[in-house]
Design a protein around this motif. Structure first.
Motif, PDB file in Angstrom:
ATOM      1  N   UNK A 206       0.843  -1.189   0.000  1.00 24.52           N
ATOM      2  CA  UNK A 206       0.000   0.000   0.000  1.00 24.52           C
ATOM      3  C   UNK A 206       0.879   1.240   0.000  1.00 24.52           C
ATOM      4  N   UNK A 207       0.636   2.118  -0.980  1.00 27.64           N
ATOM      5  CA  UNK A 207       1.328   3.404  -1.050  1.00 27.64           C
ATOM      6  C   UNK A 207       0.285   4.475  -0.775  1.00 27.64           C
ATOM      7  N   UNK A 208       0.320   5.053   0.418  1.00 26.53           N
ATOM      8  CA  UNK A 208      -0.670   6.035   0.842  1.00 26.53           C
ATOM      9  C   UNK A 208      -0.084   7.424   0.670  1.00 26.53           C
ATOM     10  N   UNK A 209      -0.733   8.242  -0.173  1.00 28.49           N
ATOM     11  CA  UNK A 209      -0.187   9.564  -0.481  1.00 28.49           C
ATOM     12  C   UNK A 209      -1.103  10.655   0.067  1.00 28.49           C
ATOM     13  N   UNK A 210      -0.502  11.614   0.756  1.00 20.10           N
ATOM     14  CA  UNK A 210      -1.212  12.768   1.304  1.00 20.10           C
ATOM     15  C   UNK A 210      -0.187  13.885   1.451  1.00 20.10           C
ATOM     16  N   UNK A 211      -0.391  15.037   0.808  1.00 17.52           N
ATOM     17  CA  UNK A 211       0.648  16.075   0.816  1.00 17.52           C
ATOM     18  C   UNK A 211       1.067  16.534   2.202  1.00 17.52           C
ATOM     19  N   UNK A 212       0.104  16.661   3.125  1.00 18.81           N
ATOM     20  CA  UNK A 212       0.406  17.241   4.426  1.00 18.81           C
ATOM     21  C   UNK A 212       0.175  16.223   5.540  1.00 18.81           C
ATOM     22  N   UNK A 213       1.212  15.934   6.288  1.00 17.34           N
ATOM     23  CA  UNK A 213       1.106  15.073   7.466  1.00 17.34           C
ATOM     24  C   UNK A 213       1.192  15.977   8.683  1.00 17.34           C
ATOM     25  N   UNK A 214       0.033  16.458   9.113  1.00 16.13           N
ATOM     26  CA  UNK A 214      -0.009  17.452  10.192  1.00 16.13           C
ATOM     27  C   UNK A 214      -0.128  16.767  11.551  1.00 16.13           C
ATOM     28  N   UNK A 215      -1.358  16.556  12.019  1.00 20.56           N
ATOM     29  CA  UNK A 215      -1.549  15.895  13.315  1.00 20.56           C
ATOM     30  C   UNK A 215      -1.326  14.388  13.226  1.00 20.56           C
ATOM     31  N   UNK A 216      -1.460  13.836  12.017  1.00 20.04           N
ATOM     32  CA  UNK A 216      -1.366  12.391  11.837  1.00 20.04           C
ATOM     33  C   UNK A 216      -2.699  11.681  11.991  1.00 20.04           C
ATOM     34  N   UNK A 217      -3.738  12.397  12.458  1.00 21.28           N
ATOM     35  CA  UNK A 217      -5.032  11.763  12.702  1.00 21.28           C
ATOM     36  C   UNK A 217      -5.709  11.315  11.411  1.00 21.28           C
ATOM     37  N   UNK A 218      -5.606  12.130  10.342  1.00 18.10           N
ATOM     38  CA  UNK A 218      -6.201  11.732   9.062  1.00 18.10           C
ATOM     39  C   UNK A 218      -5.589  10.429   8.575  1.00 18.10           C
ATOM     40  N   UNK A 219      -4.273  10.328   8.663  1.00 16.34           N
ATOM     41  CA  UNK A 219      -3.580   9.134   8.205  1.00 16.34           C
ATOM     42  C   UNK A 219      -4.041   7.896   8.976  1.00 16.34           C
ATOM     43  N   UNK A 220      -4.136   8.009  10.291  1.00 18.42           N
ATOM     44  CA  UNK A 220      -4.539   6.864  11.098  1.00 18.42           C
ATOM     45  C   UNK A 220      -5.985   6.474  10.842  1.00 18.42           C
ATOM     46  N   UNK A 221      -6.866   7.462  10.656  1.00 19.44           N
ATOM     47  CA  UNK A 221      -8.274   7.161  10.379  1.00 19.44           C
ATOM     48  C   UNK A 221      -8.445   6.501   9.017  1.00 19.44           C
ATOM     49  N   UNK A 222      -7.684   6.950   8.037  1.00 16.55           N
ATOM     50  CA  UNK A 222      -7.750   6.338   6.713  1.00 16.55           C
ATOM     51  C   UNK A 222      -7.240   4.899   6.772  1.00 16.55           C
ATOM     52  N   UNK A 223      -6.136   4.671   7.448  1.00 18.93           N
ATOM     53  CA  UNK A 223      -5.600   3.319   7.576  1.00 18.93           C
ATOM     54  C   UNK A 223      -6.585   2.401   8.288  1.00 18.93           C
ATOM     55  N   UNK A 224      -7.294   2.932   9.267  1.00 20.45           N
ATOM     56  CA  UNK A 224      -8.306   2.140   9.964  1.00 20.45           C
ATOM     57  C   UNK A 224      -9.451   1.776   9.020  1.00 20.45           C
ATOM     58  N   UNK A 225      -9.860   2.741   8.175  1.00 22.90           N
ATOM     59  CA  UNK A 225     -10.928   2.477   7.213  1.00 22.90           C
ATOM     60  C   UNK A 225     -10.516   1.442   6.180  1.00 22.90           C
ATOM     61  N   UNK A 226      -9.220   1.378   5.876  1.00 25.13           N
ATOM     62  CA  UNK A 226      -8.716   0.436   4.871  1.00 25.13           C
ATOM     63  C   UNK A 226      -8.539  -0.974   5.416  1.00 25.13           C
ATOM     64  N   UNK A 227      -8.606  -1.134   6.731  1.00 25.98           N
ATOM     65  CA  UNK A 227      -8.354  -2.444   7.338  1.00 25.98           C
ATOM     66  C   UNK A 227      -9.295  -3.518   6.810  1.00 25.98           C
ATOM     67  N   UNK A 228     -10.536  -3.157   6.507  1.00 35.38           N
ATOM     68  CA  UNK A 228     -11.527  -4.138   6.057  1.00 35.38           C
ATOM     69  C   UNK A 228     -11.227  -4.668   4.662  1.00 35.38           C
ATOM     70  N   UNK A 229     -10.274  -4.058   3.967  1.00 34.95           N
ATOM     71  CA  UNK A 229      -9.937  -4.466   2.601  1.00 34.95           C
ATOM     72  C   UNK A 229      -8.762  -5.438   2.554  1.00 34.95           C
TER      73      UNK A 229
END
Length: 220
Positions: free
Chosen positions: A135-158
């Motif tokens: 998995x290559x997850x791309x997001x220009x801004x890694x600020x708080x990190x919360x978006x990244x963790x929430x997206x990874x959690x949503x992807x777990x079912x896949x």
């Protein structure tokens, strides 16, 4: 998690980083989007060095030859909408890989006096199976990190990826530290620059502002 901070090495990447940060140059939306795309290309090249390869034989007009082909089955996932130019940059180098898209946004607190209060909402998700893939997850801004963790959690079912590569243009040290606490050791973070802090609204300082607004215009 292994962090690859590419700003520590002198390269053309630092020129593109300067142009997306400069408050005068970044006002040119087309140039801003293209610079993000070019950063994605540079990072894809650097990331490719860490992938697995296997030897393949092919025929030229004159004789047989050999080349090393990438073995990893990649899925490139971008976080809408700011991630689209970066996603395109990655696809310019990995043109035959599968793509996934997910929306994540900050929902502000109902307390109007607390502008810094927000939660990350993930709504739309379109993705192939991630089981055993890279998995290559791309997001220009890694600020708080919360978006990244929430997206990874949503992807777990896949499915469970074999490995995870995160590509970000600019991050904040608190966000990098947060995802480092949660992600597996075989995760790689490819990042253009890491700034020291966040402001009270969760924006990276000095950062560059809102990447989505700079690329596509302000939203309501």
């Amino acid at each position: 998690m292994k962090v690859h901070n590419l700003s520590r090495t002198n390269s053309i990447l630092n020129h593109f980083l300067h142009e997306i940060r400069d408050e005068n140059i970044q006002k040119d939306r087309m140039r801003f989007r293209r610079n993000i795309e070019r950063i994605g290309e540079v990072m894809s090249y650097e990331m490719s060095k860490s992938l697995e390869f296997e030897s393949k034989t092919f025929k030229t007009p004159l004789d047989n030859s050999v080349f090393n082909e990438i073995k990893n089955n990649l899925v490139v996932c971008s976080i809408l909408r700011a991630g689209v130019p970066l996603h395109n940059g990655v696809l310019n180098y990995f043109d035959e890989v599968d793509s996934a898209f997910v929306s994540a946004f900050r929902k502000k607190s109902e307390n109007l006096d607390a502008e810094e209060d927000f939660e990350i909402i993930v709504e739309y998700l379109s993705s192939p199976s991630l089981e055993g893939k890279s998995l290559v997850l791309v997001d220009p801004m890694l600020a708080t990190g919360l978006s990244m963790l929430n997206v990874l959690k949503a992807l777990e079912k896949l499915g469970t990826p074999r490995s995870i590569h995160i590509i970000s243009v600019i991050g904040a040290q608190p966000g990098v530290d947060l995802i480092d606490d949660y992600l597996p050791e075989n995760t790689h973070l490819w990042i253009g620059a890491i700034d020291d802090k966040l402001d009270e609204k969760g924006y990276i300082i000095p950062g560059l502002g809102d990447a989505g607004d700079l690329a596509y215009g302000k939203k309501l």
